[in-house]
Motif scaffolding. Sequence first.
Motif, PDB file in Angstrom:
ATOM      1  N   GLN A 204       0.820  -1.199   0.000  1.00  0.00           N
ATOM      2  CA  GLN A 204       0.000   0.000   0.000  1.00  0.00           C
ATOM      3  C   GLN A 204       0.863   1.261   0.000  1.00  0.00           C
ATOM      4  O   GLN A 204       0.537   2.251  -0.661  1.00  0.00           O
ATOM      5  N   VAL A 205       1.980   1.227   0.737  1.00  0.00           N
ATOM      6  CA  VAL A 205       2.899   2.366   0.737  1.00  0.00           C
ATOM      7  C   VAL A 205       3.419   2.615  -0.685  1.00  0.00           C
ATOM      8  O   VAL A 205       3.443   3.749  -1.177  1.00  0.00           O
ATOM      9  N   THR A 206       3.827   1.547  -1.363  1.00  0.00           N
ATOM     10  CA  THR A 206       4.367   1.680  -2.714  1.00  0.00           C
ATOM     11  C   THR A 206       3.312   2.149  -3.694  1.00  0.00           C
ATOM     12  O   THR A 206       3.555   3.040  -4.522  1.00  0.00           O
ATOM     13  N   ASP A 207       2.111   1.574  -3.616  1.00  0.00           N
ATOM     14  CA  ASP A 207       1.039   1.975  -4.536  1.00  0.00           C
ATOM     15  C   ASP A 207       0.724   3.460  -4.388  1.00  0.00           C
ATOM     16  O   ASP A 207       0.548   4.175  -5.387  1.00  0.00           O
ATOM     17  N   ARG A 208       0.651   3.926  -3.140  1.00  0.00           N
ATOM     18  CA  ARG A 208       0.346   5.348  -2.921  1.00  0.00           C
ATOM     19  C   ARG A 208       1.471   6.242  -3.428  1.00  0.00           C
ATOM     20  O   ARG A 208       1.232   7.316  -3.978  1.00  0.00           O
ATOM     21  N   ALA A 209       2.708   5.801  -3.231  1.00  0.00           N
ATOM     22  CA  ALA A 209       3.850   6.613  -3.669  1.00  0.00           C
ATOM     23  C   ALA A 209       3.873   6.746  -5.192  1.00  0.00           C
ATOM     24  O   ALA A 209       4.125   7.843  -5.722  1.00  0.00           O
ATOM     25  N   PHE A 210       3.606   5.663  -5.894  1.00  0.00           N
ATOM     26  CA  PHE A 210       3.576   5.736  -7.361  1.00  0.00           C
ATOM     27  C   PHE A 210       2.417   6.600  -7.831  1.00  0.00           C
ATOM     28  O   PHE A 210       2.540   7.363  -8.789  1.00  0.00           O
ATOM     29  N   GLY A 211       1.270   6.476  -7.154  1.00  0.00           N
ATOM     30  CA  GLY A 211       0.128   7.305  -7.527  1.00  0.00           C
ATOM     31  C   GLY A 211       0.422   8.780  -7.323  1.00  0.00           C
ATOM     32  O   GLY A 211       0.086   9.620  -8.163  1.00  0.00           O
ATOM     33  N   ALA A 212       1.073   9.106  -6.184  1.00  0.00           N
ATOM     34  CA  ALA A 212       1.402  10.505  -5.898  1.00  0.00           C
ATOM     35  C   ALA A 212       2.408  11.062  -6.909  1.00  0.00           C
ATOM     36  O   ALA A 212       2.386  12.255  -7.225  1.00  0.00           O
ATOM     37  N   ALA A 213       3.288  10.185  -7.422  1.00  0.00           N
ATOM     38  CA  ALA A 213       4.288  10.620  -8.401  1.00  0.00           C
ATOM     39  C   ALA A 213       3.733  10.636  -9.819  1.00  0.00           C
ATOM     40  O   ALA A 213       4.423  11.052 -10.755  1.00  0.00           O
ATOM     41  N   GLY A 214       2.483  10.188  -9.991  1.00  0.00           N
ATOM     42  CA  GLY A 214       1.877  10.156 -11.317  1.00  0.00           C
ATOM     43  C   GLY A 214       2.464   9.091 -12.217  1.00  0.00           C
ATOM     44  O   GLY A 214       2.442   9.218 -13.443  1.00  0.00           O
ATOM     45  N   LEU A 215       3.004   8.015 -11.631  1.00  0.00           N
ATOM     46  CA  LEU A 215       3.643   6.956 -12.402  1.00  0.00           C
ATOM     47  C   LEU A 215       2.827   5.666 -12.325  1.00  0.00           C
ATOM     48  O   LEU A 215       2.299   5.319 -11.268  1.00  0.00           O
ATOM     49  N   ALA A 216       2.750   4.968 -13.446  1.00  0.00           N
ATOM     50  CA  ALA A 216       2.139   3.643 -13.468  1.00  0.00           C
ATOM     51  C   ALA A 216       3.240   2.615 -13.299  1.00  0.00           C
ATOM     52  O   ALA A 216       4.417   2.889 -13.555  1.00  0.00           O
ATOM     53  N   ARG A 217       2.884   1.418 -12.849  1.00  0.00           N
ATOM     54  CA  ARG A 217       3.884   0.354 -12.750  1.00  0.00           C
ATOM     55  C   ARG A 217       3.229  -0.983 -13.021  1.00  0.00           C
ATOM     56  O   ARG A 217       2.008  -1.136 -12.894  1.00  0.00           O
ATOM     57  N   HIS A 218       4.073  -1.953 -13.364  1.00  0.00           N
ATOM     58  CA  HIS A 218       3.595  -3.293 -13.711  1.00  0.00           C
ATOM     59  C   HIS A 218       4.087  -4.289 -12.668  1.00  0.00           C
ATOM     60  O   HIS A 218       5.290  -4.513 -12.523  1.00  0.00           O
ATOM     61  N   VAL A 219       3.140  -4.869 -11.895  1.00  0.00           N
ATOM     62  CA  VAL A 219       3.473  -5.906 -10.919  1.00  0.00           C
ATOM     63  C   VAL A 219       3.239  -7.260 -11.579  1.00  0.00           C
ATOM     64  O   VAL A 219       2.103  -7.655 -11.829  1.00  0.00           O
ATOM     65  N   ALA A 220       4.314  -7.977 -11.873  1.00  0.00           N
ATOM     66  CA  ALA A 220       4.211  -9.257 -12.571  1.00  0.00           C
ATOM     67  C   ALA A 220       4.132 -10.436 -11.618  1.00  0.00           C
ATOM     68  O   ALA A 220       3.556 -11.471 -11.942  1.00  0.00           O
ATOM     69  N   VAL A 221       4.736 -10.299 -10.429  1.00  0.00           N
ATOM     70  CA  VAL A 221       4.778 -11.385  -9.453  1.00  0.00           C
ATOM     71  C   VAL A 221       4.225 -10.860  -8.137  1.00  0.00           C
ATOM     72  O   VAL A 221       4.719  -9.861  -7.612  1.00  0.00           O
ATOM     73  N   GLU A 222       3.206 -11.525  -7.617  1.00  0.00           N
ATOM     74  CA  GLU A 222       2.578 -11.103  -6.365  1.00  0.00           C
ATOM     75  C   GLU A 222       2.689 -12.241  -5.358  1.00  0.00           C
ATOM     76  O   GLU A 222       2.279 -13.367  -5.649  1.00  0.00           O
ATOM     77  N   VAL A 223       3.241 -11.961  -4.185  1.00  0.00           N
ATOM     78  CA  VAL A 223       3.529 -13.007  -3.200  1.00  0.00           C
ATOM     79  C   VAL A 223       2.936 -12.648  -1.843  1.00  0.00           C
ATOM     80  O   VAL A 223       2.518 -11.515  -1.605  1.00  0.00           O
ATOM     81  N   ASN A 224       2.947 -13.632  -0.947  1.00  0.00           N
ATOM     82  CA  ASN A 224       2.411 -13.418   0.393  1.00  0.00           C
ATOM     83  C   ASN A 224       3.425 -13.734   1.485  1.00  0.00           C
ATOM     84  O   ASN A 224       3.046 -14.009   2.616  1.00  0.00           O
ATOM     85  N   ASP A 225       4.712 -13.704   1.147  1.00  0.00           N
ATOM     86  CA  ASP A 225       5.716 -13.838   2.197  1.00  0.00           C
ATOM     87  C   ASP A 225       7.014 -13.176   1.756  1.00  0.00           C
ATOM     88  O   ASP A 225       7.310 -13.072   0.555  1.00  0.00           O
ATOM     89  N   VAL A 226       7.784 -12.719   2.717  1.00  0.00           N
ATOM     90  CA  VAL A 226       8.989 -11.938   2.465  1.00  0.00           C
ATOM     91  C   VAL A 226      10.052 -12.742   1.742  1.00  0.00           C
ATOM     92  O   VAL A 226      10.685 -12.270   0.794  1.00  0.00           O
ATOM     93  N   HIS A 227      10.259 -13.983   2.156  1.00  0.00           N
ATOM     94  CA  HIS A 227      11.339 -14.779   1.571  1.00  0.00           C
ATOM     95  C   HIS A 227      11.069 -15.089   0.100  1.00  0.00           C
ATOM     96  O   HIS A 227      12.000 -15.079  -0.719  1.00  0.00           O
TER      97      HIS A 227
END
Length: 303
Positions: A204-227
């Motif tokens: 959520q921090v990253t999504d908001r930061a990109f939105g505030a900067a007016g930049l789009a991004r492509h998330v290709a891999v989505e995970v549910n653990d840090v490792h």
Amino acid sequence: MELRHLEYFVAVAEERHFTRAAERLRLAQSGLSASIRSLERELGAPLFVRSTRRVALTEAGRALLTEARRTLASVAAARSAVAAVQGLLRGTVSIGTEQCLAVIDLPTALSRFRAVHPGVEVRLRQGGSSRLLEEVRTGGLDLAFVALSGGRAPAGVGLTPLTAEPMMLVCHPGHPLAAREVVDWSALADEIFVDFHPDWGARQVTDRAFGAAGLARHVAVEVNDVHSLLDFVAADLGVALVPRPIAYKKNKKVVAVPLRATAPEWVVSVAVPSNGPANPATDALLAIAHESASADRAAPTPI
């Protein structure tokens, strides 16, 4: 309406399955089903939509779940208050946490708590911050350690910030950005990202930061653990923005690069219901958790 009927209802609602709920309650499934049917007759409405594989809450069931949790929490608080007067702490404390918050050594804190208060059962589960906050709000959790952007919380939940950390870029050692001393936001516009599920605080921090900067991004891999996230970045399947404690985990296969001074902050907080902890045991655990967080900030160790 009996308290045990509410306890049975909450178990089925959380497990979404009569057999698993019966095992959790150590009841015969036939007895559990009969109790739920009795509750439905008393309330004059079906509480579950049943199928051969799982059950789902009806609109009436969702309304009852919030109130049932509050009722059971109030009863538990009353019992705990009486025990506290007698110099005892009893009952159950339900805790939620995101992975790798770093600011608190939760296993050690819980071990200390159990040694001092052996009569209290501690239940712990991991999840994304959005889900954990909702469970605190509805009474499913007594407290949760969460990570947010700006420390915002839904109505009904109080937050006490513990620490704030900047976000950093992690990438494969051979990535063109790995050799830089600092990375500008504009350099990230065309990158492919590895990231957490949307209910994680760092995402959520990253999504908001990109939105505030007016930049789009492509998330290709989505995970549910840090490792897993670090493993995918190490395999050069994308870059990631993560909090500093995660960026400096013991992983020789990725490179951590600071962002410009405008890097957003990942804020770790403890969340409790806005009207305060439900019982003295939760208060006691919070005190130990705050002590642990203070000690960790004073003497940080590699994670």
